[in-house]
Design a protein around this motif. Structure first.
Motif, PDB file in Angstrom:
ATOM      1  N   CYS A  16      -6.892  -5.517  -1.777  1.00 66.11           N
ATOM      2  CA  CYS A  16      -6.224  -5.882  -0.568  1.00 66.11           C
ATOM      3  C   CYS A  16      -5.095  -6.814  -1.220  1.00 66.11           C
ATOM      4  N   TRP A  17      -5.465  -7.938  -2.164  1.00 68.16           N
ATOM      5  CA  TRP A  17      -4.648  -8.972  -2.508  1.00 68.16           C
ATOM      6  C   TRP A  17      -3.592  -8.197  -3.373  1.00 68.16           C
ATOM      7  N   ALA A  18      -4.005  -7.251  -4.288  1.00 68.91           N
ATOM      8  CA  ALA A  18      -2.798  -6.357  -5.041  1.00 68.91           C
ATOM      9  C   ALA A  18      -1.887  -5.728  -4.228  1.00 68.91           C
ATOM     10  N   LEU A  19      -2.514  -5.226  -2.912  1.00 68.86           N
ATOM     11  CA  LEU A  19      -1.358  -4.670  -2.245  1.00 68.86           C
ATOM     12  C   LEU A  19      -0.354  -5.616  -1.416  1.00 68.86           C
ATOM     13  N   LEU A  20      -1.085  -6.674  -1.133  1.00 72.37           N
ATOM     14  CA  LEU A  20      -0.378  -7.989  -0.414  1.00 72.37           C
ATOM     15  C   LEU A  20       0.666  -8.372  -1.575  1.00 72.37           C
ATOM     16  N   GLU A  21       0.442  -8.440  -2.795  1.00 71.49           N
ATOM     17  CA  GLU A  21       1.215  -8.886  -3.843  1.00 71.49           C
ATOM     18  C   GLU A  21       2.233  -7.998  -3.960  1.00 71.49           C
ATOM     19  N   GLY A  22       2.007  -6.701  -3.631  1.00 68.95           N
ATOM     20  CA  GLY A  22       3.188  -5.716  -4.149  1.00 68.95           C
ATOM     21  C   GLY A  22       4.120  -5.524  -2.739  1.00 68.95           C
ATOM     22  N   GLU A  23       4.076  -6.111  -1.897  1.00 67.37           N
ATOM     23  CA  GLU A  23       5.046  -5.763  -0.701  1.00 67.37           C
ATOM     24  C   GLU A  23       5.636  -7.187  -0.244  1.00 67.37           C
ATOM     25  N   GLU A  24       6.779  -7.085   0.612  1.00 70.05           N
ATOM     26  CA  GLU A  24       7.223  -8.041   1.066  1.00 70.05           C
ATOM     27  C   GLU A  24       7.556  -8.320   2.554  1.00 70.05           C
ATOM     28  N   PHE A  25       6.952  -7.461   3.457  1.00 72.10           N
ATOM     29  CA  PHE A  25       7.350  -7.107   4.763  1.00 72.10           C
ATOM     30  C   PHE A  25       6.001  -6.870   5.395  1.00 72.10           C
ATOM     31  N   GLY A  26       5.618  -7.526   6.580  1.00 71.09           N
ATOM     32  CA  GLY A  26       4.651  -7.260   7.329  1.00 71.09           C
ATOM     33  C   GLY A  26       4.840  -7.865   8.937  1.00 71.09           C
ATOM     34  N   ARG A  27       3.662  -7.885   9.645  1.00 69.41           N
ATOM     35  CA  ARG A  27       3.703  -8.365  11.121  1.00 69.41           C
ATOM     36  C   ARG A  27       2.655  -9.517  11.127  1.00 69.41           C
ATOM     37  N   LEU A  28       3.256 -10.530  11.948  1.00 68.26           N
ATOM     38  CA  LEU A  28       2.440 -11.552  12.174  1.00 68.26           C
ATOM     39  C   LEU A  28       2.040 -11.641  13.686  1.00 68.26           C
ATOM     40  N   ALA A  29       0.854 -11.734  14.140  1.00 70.41           N
ATOM     41  CA  ALA A  29       0.287 -11.611  15.421  1.00 70.41           C
ATOM     42  C   ALA A  29      -0.207 -13.092  15.729  1.00 70.41           C
ATOM     43  N   PHE A  30       0.117 -13.806  16.725  1.00 72.65           N
ATOM     44  CA  PHE A  30      -0.541 -15.042  17.216  1.00 72.65           C
ATOM     45  C   PHE A  30      -0.497 -15.281  18.564  1.00 72.65           C
ATOM     46  N   ARG A  31      -1.335 -16.298  19.176  1.00 68.86           N
ATOM     47  CA  ARG A  31      -1.198 -16.486  20.417  1.00 68.86           C
ATOM     48  C   ARG A  31      -0.706 -17.969  20.448  1.00 68.86           C
ATOM     49  N   LEU A  32       0.171 -18.095  21.761  1.00 68.70           N
ATOM     50  CA  LEU A  32       0.974 -19.241  22.194  1.00 68.70           C
ATOM     51  C   LEU A  32       0.528 -19.395  23.685  1.00 68.70           C
ATOM     52  N   VAL A  33      -0.546 -20.476  23.707  1.00 66.35           N
ATOM     53  CA  VAL A  33      -1.118 -20.416  25.063  1.00 66.35           C
ATOM     54  C   VAL A  33      -1.779 -19.220  25.649  1.00 66.35           C
ATOM     55  N   THR A  34      -0.837 -18.692  26.869  1.00 64.53           N
ATOM     56  CA  THR A  34      -1.270 -17.354  27.427  1.00 64.53           C
ATOM     57  C   THR A  34      -0.589 -16.087  26.795  1.00 64.53           C
ATOM     58  N   GLU A  35       0.257 -16.395  25.943  1.00 66.76           N
ATOM     59  CA  GLU A  35       1.027 -15.241  25.449  1.00 66.76           C
ATOM     60  C   GLU A  35       0.783 -14.775  24.089  1.00 66.76           C
ATOM     61  N   VAL A  36       0.695 -13.454  23.768  1.00 64.78           N
ATOM     62  CA  VAL A  36       0.392 -12.965  22.338  1.00 64.78           C
ATOM     63  C   VAL A  36       1.729 -12.626  21.911  1.00 64.78           C
ATOM     64  N   HIS A  37       1.936 -12.942  20.685  1.00 64.20           N
ATOM     65  CA  HIS A  37       3.216 -12.531  19.961  1.00 64.20           C
ATOM     66  C   HIS A  37       2.798 -11.727  18.795  1.00 64.20           C
ATOM     67  N   ILE A  38       3.773 -10.918  18.353  1.00 68.50           N
ATOM     68  CA  ILE A  38       3.859 -10.098  17.242  1.00 68.50           C
ATOM     69  C   ILE A  38       5.164 -10.112  16.546  1.00 68.50           C
ATOM     70  N   VAL A  39       5.362 -10.596  15.434  1.00 65.34           N
ATOM     71  CA  VAL A  39       6.798 -10.481  14.726  1.00 65.34           C
ATOM     72  C   VAL A  39       6.944  -9.920  13.428  1.00 65.34           C
ATOM     73  N   PRO A  40       7.659  -9.218  13.392  1.00 64.20           N
ATOM     74  CA  PRO A  40       7.991  -8.755  11.766  1.00 64.20           C
ATOM     75  C   PRO A  40       8.496  -9.768  10.914  1.00 64.20           C
ATOM     76  N   LEU A  41       8.223  -9.988   9.843  1.00 63.78           N
ATOM     77  CA  LEU A  41       8.870 -10.850   8.911  1.00 63.78           C
ATOM     78  C   LEU A  41       8.568 -10.698   7.344  1.00 63.78           C
ATOM     79  N   ASN A  42       9.523 -11.229   6.592  1.00 68.71           N
ATOM     80  CA  ASN A  42       9.472 -11.192   5.147  1.00 68.71           C
ATOM     81  C   ASN A  42       8.087 -12.282   4.580  1.00 68.71           C
TER      82      ASN A  42
END
Length: 138
Positions: A16-42
């Protein structure tokens, strides 16, 4: 006919860490109060921490709230696929820590200035590799 067990393989932490180290783009999911967010990022990896350069916005708010998050990267072609998910909490790095990005600072896909760095400290990193059986179309 092959069983589903033959088509799905659990990845080790090291894989898993080898794959994470080999890439540069992913998606972050998080909750802020009552909303769930998902954002693409480097991102980049430093000492098994995931670092995200960012501008002001919801990621900084989630870091200030020490939100629990999930970060995912994946890849596929016609025959196989894999997915890695890191779960943990966010925090904003202080100015004295931002050097940790160093030369590994990911190149942003957008022409925006990013003055802050958010760190994901994973408590769990999991992944799977899949053998795909796609129908042949003509």
């Amino acid at each position: 006919m092959e069983h589903i067990e033959d088509a799905v393989t659990e990845l080790t932490s090291e894989q898993c860490w080898a794959l994470l180290e080999g890439e540069e783009f992913g998606r972050l999911a998080f909750r802020l109060v009552t909303e769930v967010h998902i954002v693409p990022l480097n991102y980049s990896v430093a000492r098994r921490m995931l670092l995200f350069p960012t501008d002001s916005g919801n990621k900084l708010l989630a870091a200030a709230m020490h939100s629990e998050v999930a970060f995912e990267i994946d890849w596929y072609d016609d025959e196989s696929a894999w997915s890695v998910v890191a779960r943990g909490t966010l925090r904003r790095l202080g100015e004295d820590e931002q050097h940790r990005l160093g030369e590994k600072s990911p190149e942003s896909w957008l022409p925006t200035l990013k003055f802050d760095v958010v760190e994901l400290s994973p408590s769990v990193v999991t992944g799977r590799r899949f053998v795909l059986r796609r129908p042949i179309t003509s």
